[in-house]
Scaffold this active site. Sequence first.
Site, PDB file in Angstrom:
ATOM      1  N   ASP A 225      47.574  73.472  21.454  1.00  0.00           N
ATOM      2  CA  ASP A 225      47.566  72.039  21.713  1.00  0.00           C
ATOM      3  C   ASP A 225      46.179  71.537  22.072  1.00  0.00           C
ATOM      4  OD1 ASP A 225      50.418  71.523  21.459  1.00  0.00           O
ATOM      5  OD2 ASP A 225      50.632  72.700  23.274  1.00  0.00           O
TER       6      ASP A 225
ATOM      7  N   ASP B  77      54.287  68.967  25.139  1.00  0.00           N
ATOM      8  CA  ASP B  77      54.589  69.929  24.094  1.00  0.00           C
ATOM      9  C   ASP B  77      55.904  70.604  24.482  1.00  0.00           C
ATOM     10  OD1 ASP B  77      54.200  71.744  21.879  1.00  0.00           O
ATOM     11  OD2 ASP B  77      53.643  73.239  23.386  1.00  0.00           O
TER      12      ASP B  77
ATOM     13  N   CYS C   3      23.741  59.633  54.492  1.00  0.00           N
ATOM     14  CA  CYS C   3      24.472  58.396  54.220  1.00  0.00           C
ATOM     15  C   CYS C   3      24.513  58.124  52.722  1.00  0.00           C
ATOM     16  CB  CYS C   3      23.818  57.223  54.938  1.00  0.00           C
ATOM     17  SG  CYS C   3      22.131  56.883  54.367  1.00  0.00           S
TER      18      CYS C   3
ATOM     19  N   CYS D  51      21.228  57.957  51.026  1.00  0.00           N
ATOM     20  CA  CYS D  51      20.678  59.269  50.664  1.00  0.00           C
ATOM     21  C   CYS D  51      21.216  59.715  49.313  1.00  0.00           C
ATOM     22  CB  CYS D  51      21.025  60.296  51.728  1.00  0.00           C
ATOM     23  SG  CYS D  51      20.447  59.911  53.383  1.00  0.00           S
TER      24      CYS D  51
ATOM     25  N   ASP E 179      50.165  73.992  26.373  1.00  0.00           N
ATOM     26  CA  ASP E 179      49.809  75.346  26.793  1.00  0.00           C
ATOM     27  C   ASP E 179      48.312  75.592  26.691  1.00  0.00           C
ATOM     28  OD1 ASP E 179      49.319  75.661  24.108  1.00  0.00           O
ATOM     29  OD2 ASP E 179      51.051  76.918  23.720  1.00  0.00           O
TER      30      ASP E 179
END
Length: 770
Positions: free
Chosen positions: A664, A459, A18, A21, A660
Amino acid sequence: MSQADPETLLLDVEGMKCGGCVRAVETILLEQKGVASASVNLVSRTVYLDMEDPNHHLDGVLKALALKGFPSRVRNTNPLEALQIAERDSFVDFFTEWRKLIVALLLLLLSVLGHLAEGGHLDLPYLGALPFHAFLATVALLGPGRSILRCGAVAAFSGTPTMDSLVGLGVSSAYIASLVALIWPGVGWPCFFNEPVMLLGFVLLGRFMEERARFRTGRALKQLAQLQPDTARLVLGNDLIREVRVGSLRKGERVQLLAGDRVPVDGVVVEGFSAVDVSSLTGETLPLEASPGTELSSGSLNLEATLVVEVKEVGAKTALARIIGLVEQAQARKAPIQGLADRIAGRFCYGVVILALSTFLFWWKLGVRIWPNVLNASGQGLIHGNHLHSPLGVSAQTPLGLALQLSIAVLVVACPCALGLATPTVITVASGQAARRGWLFRGGDVIELAASLRQVVFDKTGTLTLGSPLVSAVLRNKKPARMFQLASSIEQYSRHPLAHAVIQEAQNYKMPSLIPVSTTTFPGSGISGHIQGLEGIVRVGTPEWIKAEGVEWNEEIQNDVHLAARNGQSLVAVSSAKELLGLIAIDDKLRPDASMALDRLRKEGFDLTILSGDRKEAVLNLGKKLGFTTDQLGWKLLPETKLERLLLLKANGPIAMVGDGINDAPALAAADLGIAVGTGTQIAQETADLVLLGDRLEGLPDSLLLARRAMGKIRQNLFWAFGYNLIALPIAAGLLLPAYGILLSPPIAALLMALSSITVVVNALTLRVA
């Protein structure tokens, strides 16, 4: 003890039932020396662990978990093997729960028959006797209920009570109270021997159904793992073929793939031509045309002809294994919205015990005095008539008897399970479905963030375009085959991207390459040279340079040059001696699905921007094609200026950067959500939060829409989990008993508790991409 990279360290944890836990495991781990952070997934029962020292031994950490009732082990470093082990363990657990359920249901059936015999509906007097019911309850506790009692007691005595603690306290209270009533009838309350039988039967039924539903949440990941075959056809000397286990293959060896075979390793094609289906990994619908030199990833499907592939990566280093590893990590990293539920679930058990104790004291000392009629309720709701042995454990002849059954109902109706399962079930389902389509989210936090986005920055090169220049048109030429033959012959040793585009186009004309006698490169201008058997100098380069070299030129040619520049195209002029053979327009072509993907994003309300380092004309031309206004475009941006522009846009709210993943990287890292397109899994481990495998953009709006739907499911689950407990607990405590005579019997409370967890899991399973 094995050690692992802190970024990939996963623990398999047993004993979690649960949300309490989950909180307990996290608390235990964070108290251990060297543990920087821990994120627990209740559905997969795993922990994503970040150690301050990568070389720190985990013996102490694992021992601390085991002492608190959560035995654990380090997850196998090979995700494929780890999934196989987890599936075997899951089957064993499933069979164990099934066996407990069958025993519990048989005991429940005997209990029902005993009640029928007690009421005179069956001529089996021994079944209706109290000792028989006492025997059934004892078997239920020592048999299918033993593990619940043991785990609940261990958790309670260690200071981290769980769902098992509440259920164990409820059934043991009913059993002890019944023994007291059986031995000393003068106490005046009915026996509850049927309570342990029915409670355990309903609880185990709920857990079995929950396990069955939970098993489905990981189905997508298991299907991914099944893409790798167990065996491969190893090519030996003299073209001998031997079938071997995939795990025994080594780099440099060669395997044969027949039509219909799955690729067992990452490798490079060395022989053969075929079409390969990569949709299972990247979502690409069109097959890959494989030929010598083509790289293939494990899990791809060979469609047409026989291939021979040289092994490059095996086991945990293959693309398929890395994808599965990333998804497992993503499922372990919880969404921030789950934090509140976990904090509440961690204290939930204490609150329920206090409420149960308060309920007991209230109805024992005050409730019946205030409302004396509650002991003579007419049978409304779930109240039944008084018997020595209550048919459903709900009748009470004394205040103490009523207090006992109401407090037991409070203990068993409470459900921290639903709170704990509300978020991780959805995250597990969403991550698995996304992975099957080639979208890799790095965690539940990423899914939550993706759902809140309203701005997306793109981009240009390699993201909205294909990233490699290609010939788009031929101008001022009547014999293109001859022109490309001369141009490619001169440029065959050049590494310039435009030269590569010319050579690639020339191959379509299937003209034999000529032999260049000598060539001279003019940086920034072009290349010239002599070709064997041909008089005059052949030049390939910029129109300005060709014109300056005295090649014939006129106003019409110059107009074509200006038009191409306005369209953002690059022009390559080709001349022989003083004659202009033609102009070649080269452009970085738009991705076929870019326009459709952007239109869908706009319809969903996203603000879109393009930030590029390319020249102004190219960016303006692309923006015009894709429906961008000038103020939504940026050109000639260096990485640092692109980063500055992105930070300015962040002031308007959360923002995603799509690039990419290489040049970037700064912008991807600075954005709230970095998205890499078509760059494989390595970049996902470094900068991007979401990776769209393959070369198509159409997955971007779908993945963001999936994130929104996932967050909708999470909110529904949390609303249900909180709402269920807020409504069920007061009713179980007797809120409706004085006015309406409605009492929530403990067996019905146990059934509702189980159904609450099942509802949360089933709701998560209804999540769909579209």
